[in-house]
Write an enzyme that holds these catalytic residues in place. Structure first.
Site, PDB file in Angstrom:
ATOM      1  CG  PHE A  12      -1.383   1.335   1.733  1.00  0.00           C
ATOM      2  CD1 PHE A  12      -2.073   2.077   0.744  1.00  0.00           C
ATOM      3  CD2 PHE A  12      -1.350   1.692   2.993  1.00  0.00           C
ATOM      4  CE1 PHE A  12      -2.564   3.472   1.327  1.00  0.00           C
ATOM      5  CE2 PHE A  12      -1.841   2.868   3.448  1.00  0.00           C
ATOM      6  CZ  PHE A  12      -2.362   3.548   2.594  1.00  0.00           C
ATOM      7  CB  ILE A  13       3.045   2.913   2.598  1.00  0.00           C
ATOM      8  CG1 ILE A  13       1.930   2.950   3.512  1.00  0.00           C
ATOM      9  CG2 ILE A  13       3.660   4.236   2.587  1.00  0.00           C
ATOM     10  CD1 ILE A  13       2.300   3.025   4.922  1.00  0.00           C
ATOM     11  CG  ASP A  33       6.046  -6.685  -2.004  1.00  0.00           C
ATOM     12  OD1 ASP A  33       5.766  -5.167  -1.725  1.00  0.00           O
ATOM     13  OD2 ASP A  33       5.592  -7.633  -1.284  1.00  0.00           O
ATOM     14  N   GLY A  38       1.322  -7.379  -0.414  1.00  0.00           N
ATOM     15  CA  GLY A  38       1.552  -6.633  -1.478  1.00  0.00           C
ATOM     16  C   GLY A  38       0.923  -7.223  -2.800  1.00  0.00           C
ATOM     17  CB  SER A  81      -1.311  -5.529  11.939  1.00  0.00           C
ATOM     18  OG  SER A  81      -2.291  -6.130  12.677  1.00  0.00           O
ATOM     19  CE1 TYR A 144       4.330  -3.031  12.276  1.00  0.00           C
ATOM     20  CE2 TYR A 144       3.629  -0.987  13.615  1.00  0.00           C
ATOM     21  CZ  TYR A 144       3.749  -1.651  12.415  1.00  0.00           C
ATOM     22  OH  TYR A 144       4.082  -0.988  11.426  1.00  0.00           O
ATOM     23  CG  ASN A 173      -2.791   5.212  13.014  1.00  0.00           C
ATOM     24  OD1 ASN A 173      -1.956   5.549  13.840  1.00  0.00           O
ATOM     25  ND2 ASN A 173      -3.515   4.174  12.912  1.00  0.00           N
ATOM     26  CB  VAL A 188      -9.027   1.521  11.916  1.00  0.00           C
ATOM     27  CG1 VAL A 188      -8.520   3.031  11.637  1.00  0.00           C
ATOM     28  CG2 VAL A 188     -10.572   1.815  12.140  1.00  0.00           C
TER      29      VAL A 188
END
Ligand code: UD1
Length: 314
Positions: A12-13, A33, A38, A81, A144, A173, A188
């Site tokens: 995602f990032i 990756d 991913g 997470s 984490y 976040n 979330v």
């Protein structure tokens, strides 16, 4: 000259960092990756300018030749997470700590130019004072958070002991297009968006009054590039907050989303989550001063853009 490397670049990032690099003039980007969280499809529109290597950062021998000689390495590969690090501590430990050590070692031994490391705001834990500043004592509350903090320490030590230029950015976040809502461990906002579009109530853990400094992914990606261009003598070995500087509760967030969508759906409340931080808000002054951090997206703008993306892509 080799191309910049993004570990976790199909995530995602990471996939946003790849785009920011290409938009900023990079001809090609090398992505490492393992495709655990991913997806190749995250890079589909830029695939002709990306060299994707399916490799796991836990395997030093497979990643070292890919990282050697890279002018810049953006290390975003991780098992994210907080709750996942509690239910599955071993893979999260080996990826986030051993994998980060491998990336830094490969960069140092391979003569890479510098490493920008994706650290986490979770390292702060519950501080008495908000916003959180970089000089506060870290108080990790979950595996984490401890793992991401260890990565920062390693990045700093690789700068002081091995002469590698490193900078750690504590992400706050992050949300935006391509965040995967398909796992119970998903961020979330991705879960909220999916509930909203399916007209289902979200589950809020605790009373919903916990707050977060939600940061739009494009702002974070641009900050990664800025950190990689900042003078090494200023930023090497340092850690910076990569937040937006604001703070909003989960209850308020759900209310704003319902308002944008013009619906009224009451959330369901569940028990608080182990390892959860109560409030999170980053002081961005140091990142503004040293890195030229300048977030461009308000929370609501980010929400609208992200919602439109989920609507078009679900
Ligand atoms: C933490 C880090 C963040 C990091 C992320 C990686 C903090 C403050 N932030 O995020 O920097 O990028 O880990 O995963 O530690 N929640 C619900 N319902 C849901 C899902 C979550 O109420 O369905 C709640 C959680 O209990 C939490 C908040 O939403 O209070 C945010 O959760 P999540 O998106 O998982 O991120 P953090 O754990 O805050």
């Amino acid at each position: 000259m080799k191309n910049p490397v993004v570990t976790g670049g199909a995530g995602f990032i990471g996939s946003s960092v790849v785009r920011a690099l290409l938009d900023g003039g990079a001809e090609r980007v090398t992505v490492l990756d393992n495709l655990q969280s991913g997806y190749e499809k995250n890079l589909s529109d830029v695939a002709d300018r990306v060299d994707l290597h399916i490799a796991d950062i836990r395997d030093y021998d497979s990643i070292a030749p890919l990282i050697a000689g890279a002018p810049k390495v953006f290390h975003l590969a991780a098992i994210p997470s907080v709750p996942r690090s509690i239910s599955e501590p071993v893979p999260s430990h080996t990826t986030n700590i051993d994998g980060t050590f491998n990336v830094l070692r490969a960069a140092a031994e391979g003569g890479a130019g510098r490493v920008v490391y994706a650290a986490s705001s979770s390292a702060y834990g519950d501080t008495e004072v908000l916003p959180k500043t970089e000089d506060m004592l870290p108080m990790p509350k979950s595996p984490y958070a401890a793992q991401k903090l260890m990565g920062e320490y390693y990045a700093s030590v690789f700068a002081s002991c091995f002469g590698l230029t490193t900078t750690s950015l504590r992400f706050f976040n992050v949300f935006g297009p391509r965040q995967d809502p398909s796992s119970p461990y998903s961020g979330v906002l991705s879960l909220f968006m999916r509930c909203l579009l399916e007209r289902r109530p979200p589950t809020i853990f605790g009373d919903g009054e916990q707050s977060r400094d939600f940061t739009f992914v494009q702002d974070v990606a641009e900050l990664c590039i800025k950190a990689s261009n900042a003078p090494a003598e200023v930023v090497s070995g340092n850690m910076y907050n990569a937040g937006n500087g604001g703070r909003v509760t989960l209850n308020e967030t759900w209310r704003i989303l319902c308002e944008i969508e013009g619906v009224s759906i009451e959330p369901v409340y569940g028990p608080p989550r182990a390892g959860d931080v109560k409030d999170s808000q980053g002081d961005t002054a140091r990142a503004v001063r040293d890195l030229g951090h300048a977030p461009r997206f308000s929370f609501e703008e980010g929400l609208r853009l992200t919602l439109e993306w989920y609507r078009a892509n679900s």
